[in-house]
Design an enzyme around this catalytic site. Sequence first.
Site, short mmCIF file in Angstrom:
data_model
loop_
_atom_site.label_atom_id
_atom_site.label_comp_id
_atom_site.label_asym_id
_atom_site.label_seq_id
_atom_site.Cartn_x
_atom_site.Cartn_y
_atom_site.Cartn_z
N GLU A 17 -0.64 0.26 18.77
CA GLU A 17 -0.08 1.30 17.61
C GLU A 17 0.07 2.59 17.92
O GLU A 17 1.03 3.40 17.43
CB GLU A 17 -0.87 0.98 16.38
CG GLU A 17 -1.01 -0.30 15.78
CD GLU A 17 0.63 -0.99 15.51
OE1 GLU A 17 1.38 -0.23 15.21
OE2 GLU A 17 0.58 -2.28 15.64
N HIS A 41 0.54 -1.76 11.54
CA HIS A 41 1.79 -0.92 11.94
C HIS A 41 1.56 0.45 11.88
O HIS A 41 0.55 0.84 11.45
CB HIS A 41 2.82 -1.50 10.89
CG HIS A 41 2.42 -1.04 9.40
ND1 HIS A 41 2.65 -1.89 8.55
CD2 HIS A 41 1.82 -0.22 8.77
CE1 HIS A 41 2.30 -1.66 7.29
NE2 HIS A 41 1.90 -0.30 7.51
N HIS A 57 0.76 -1.30 0.12
CA HIS A 57 0.04 0.03 -0.07
C HIS A 57 0.86 1.17 -0.04
O HIS A 57 0.38 2.27 0.31
CB HIS A 57 -0.90 -0.05 1.24
CG HIS A 57 -0.48 -0.36 2.51
ND1 HIS A 57 -0.18 -1.57 2.84
CD2 HIS A 57 0.16 0.37 3.60
CE1 HIS A 57 0.71 -1.62 4.17
NE2 HIS A 57 0.78 -0.52 4.36
N ASP A 66 3.75 2.25 1.48
CA ASP A 66 4.77 2.65 2.63
C ASP A 66 5.89 1.97 3.05
O ASP A 66 6.55 2.18 3.97
CB ASP A 66 3.99 2.82 3.91
CG ASP A 66 3.29 1.61 4.69
OD1 ASP A 66 3.64 0.60 4.07
OD2 ASP A 66 2.52 1.40 5.51
N HIS A 104 3.18 3.40 19.10
CA HIS A 104 4.41 3.46 18.25
C HIS A 104 4.13 5.01 17.58
O HIS A 104 5.24 5.27 17.18
CB HIS A 104 4.01 2.54 17.13
CG HIS A 104 4.64 1.09 17.47
ND1 HIS A 104 5.76 0.67 18.21
CD2 HIS A 104 4.17 -0.15 17.24
CE1 HIS A 104 5.86 -0.41 18.43
NE2 HIS A 104 4.71 -0.83 18.12
N GLU A 130 -7.46 -8.72 7.83
CA GLU A 130 -7.68 -9.59 8.92
C GLU A 130 -9.17 -9.55 9.17
O GLU A 130 -9.87 -8.57 8.62
CB GLU A 130 -6.92 -8.75 10.15
CG GLU A 130 -5.36 -8.86 9.95
CD GLU A 130 -4.79 -10.37 10.07
OE1 GLU A 130 -5.72 -11.29 10.54
OE2 GLU A 130 -3.75 -10.58 9.65
N MET A 156 2.48 -3.49 24.84
CA MET A 156 3.38 -3.24 23.97
C MET A 156 4.12 -4.48 23.78
O MET A 156 5.29 -4.68 23.17
CB MET A 156 4.54 -2.14 24.46
CG MET A 156 3.80 -0.93 24.10
SD MET A 156 2.98 -0.44 22.79
CE MET A 156 4.27 -0.50 21.60
N HIS A 184 8.63 -1.90 21.55
CA HIS A 184 8.07 -2.92 22.11
C HIS A 184 8.63 -3.14 23.60
O HIS A 184 9.80 -2.73 23.64
CB HIS A 184 8.32 -4.23 21.36
CG HIS A 184 7.48 -4.40 20.10
ND1 HIS A 184 7.87 -4.68 18.92
CD2 HIS A 184 5.99 -3.75 20.05
CE1 HIS A 184 6.84 -4.54 17.99
NE2 HIS A 184 5.70 -3.88 18.47
#
Length: 238
Positions: free
Chosen positions: A203, A168, A153, A155, A206, A183, A220, A212
Site C-alpha cells: 500500500e 487500500h 468508512h 472514502d 500506492h 480481516e 505490487m 500494480h
Amino acid sequence: MNLQFLDVASPTVVLEDISYLQSILSLKWVKMRVVKDIHKLKKYLEQFDYLSYSKNKTHANDDDFDDLLESAIKTYQLNFHLNSNRALDTETVSKMMMPRYGVADIINGTRVNVVSPVAGAFQTWAANTYFRFSRIYNYRDTNITIGFQRRDHGDGNPFEDPGGTIAHAFAPTIGRFNYDADETWSVSARPGNMHLETIALHEIRHLLGLSHNSIENAIMYPSIAERTSKRLDRDDIE
C-alpha cells in the site's frame, strides 16, 4: 521528498459527553442491571474493538449491563495493565476519559502492535528509494494517515466481508491508507492471518503514486493469499 505519517492512527478521539462516566464510578457488574447512559460506554468500547454485538444485537443499544460488557471491561483493563476487577473503578474510568488516538487497540479479539511492522515497511521503501519518511504525532500536519476501517468508512471505497479487498491506499495528495479491520491481522505470517508488514509494503507504493504489476513474486502483484510474507522484488524498485 519528505513525507510524514501519523502513528498508525486516525484523529484523536475525545468522548463528546463523559459526564455519565462520573456517575457510574465503582459500579460492579450485575447481570441485566439497567444503568443510565451505559449504552454510550458500549459505543466507546465497540469503537476500539473491545466489544462486539455482531452476533447478538439484543443489548447493543440499551442500558443493560450485560455479560458482553463485563467481558469487554475486563479486556480493557488487561490491555492497560489495570486491576482486572470488571468494575468501573476510578482507575478504569480515568483512563477512558483521557483523549486518545482513534485506531482500535484490539483487532478481531487480538492485541496487535501495528506500529512496528508499518514503520518497518516505510524503512524498507526509504532504503530502496529516494523517499524519506518521518513519524509525527500531530494529525493536522501529516501527509499520510493510516488506520483500520470497516465497511463504508467515508472514502468512497467501502470494505466488504473478510476475504475481499483487505486494504487500500490513495495516491498523493490524498495520502490515506486503510486496513480492513474485519480481516484477521498478524505481525507474523500465520495460517488464517494477513501479514501487516507485507500489506503495508504494497500500500505504501500506492501512496507514492505507483500501480500494480503482473509479476507474481513482486510486492505490487494485485492479489495475495493469507499467511504470505513478501519483501521487495527487483521489479518493485526498478
